[in-house]
Design an enzyme around this catalytic site. Sequence first.
Site, PDB file in Angstrom:
ATOM      1  N   SER A  50       0.846  -1.193   0.000  1.00 37.16           N
ATOM      2  CA  SER A  50       0.000   0.000   0.000  1.00 37.16           C
ATOM      3  C   SER A  50       0.877   1.237   0.000  1.00 37.16           C
ATOM      4  CB  SER A  50      -0.911   0.003   1.233  1.00 37.16           C
ATOM      5  OG  SER A  50      -1.570   1.245   1.378  1.00 37.16           O
ATOM      6  N   TYR A  95      -2.424  -0.852  10.624  1.00 34.61           N
ATOM      7  CA  TYR A  95      -2.425  -1.061   9.176  1.00 34.61           C
ATOM      8  C   TYR A  95      -1.174  -0.463   8.539  1.00 34.61           C
ATOM      9  CZ  TYR A  95      -3.847  -0.871   4.278  1.00 34.61           C
ATOM     10  OH  TYR A  95      -3.894  -0.997   2.908  1.00 34.61           O
TER      11      TYR A  95
END
Length: 280
Positions: free
Chosen positions: A132, A145
Amino acid sequence: MIVTGASTGIGFDLTRTLCEKGYVVWACVRKPESLSRLLIDFEDRLRVIQLDVTNTHDIERALITVQAEMNPNRELILINNAGIASGGPIEGLQMEEWRKVFDVNLFGMVEMTKTFLPLIRETRGRVINIGSISGRVAAPFMGPYTTSKFAVKAFTDSLRREVSSLGVRVSLIEAGPIRTEIWSKSVDKTDRIMEQCPLELRKVYGGMMSLIREGVLQAAQEAVPVDVATKAIMHAIESHLPKVNYLVGKRIKLQANMLKFMSTRMIDRVIRKSLRFHRS
């Protein structure tokens, strides 16, 4: 092809695309029934494996299945796609939540790669990890995350540097907002975490969390279609010279380039302004 997290989002779209192109796919999902609609159309090339990437027994069983069914003369490619997202103030997050996110996003990826790497080496195959843009800049209130995605990038770099001389290619997909179910799941999960926080923490962080929630929902609306990510992964699969890093999403390349020229304090100021932080 081995695809983890194939039941929804990027994993599902990639699995369908691979089957349409004639590839044999071992789709790894926790609930096999989630792929029943694909099995109808691609029964001859789709192999569904019940697998939880946090379960060593499941991974070892998957290895036995793939070993028995694979063509040893074709490169074996592992796409580590399984992932989850949740957030909240670090002060209010239970350690269990951190471990859960790391178990799926990082340790599951590591164990899948470690287990299948001998076969991948033998066939001079590839490993493609789904990361990501959050692995380049750490967003507040998304600690588990973003931290896991930084770790995914580091793991991918280490792996690539270890196996490149052995004929194994390794790529990282650094995705920005992609139109998948992860957004609604993330918002719902974060809402539950905040509800469980003590009243004092809700008072301290509630306003900023509301802004983060609005930002996530806005990003979801501007997210690019999932096939944009699939196309990048297909390039990493099929290209004779796959990229090391694939920046995927709207304005993601621009953001990554801007980050190179911004100091940490500058980035902090931008984020603080977006959350309406004010010095006391």
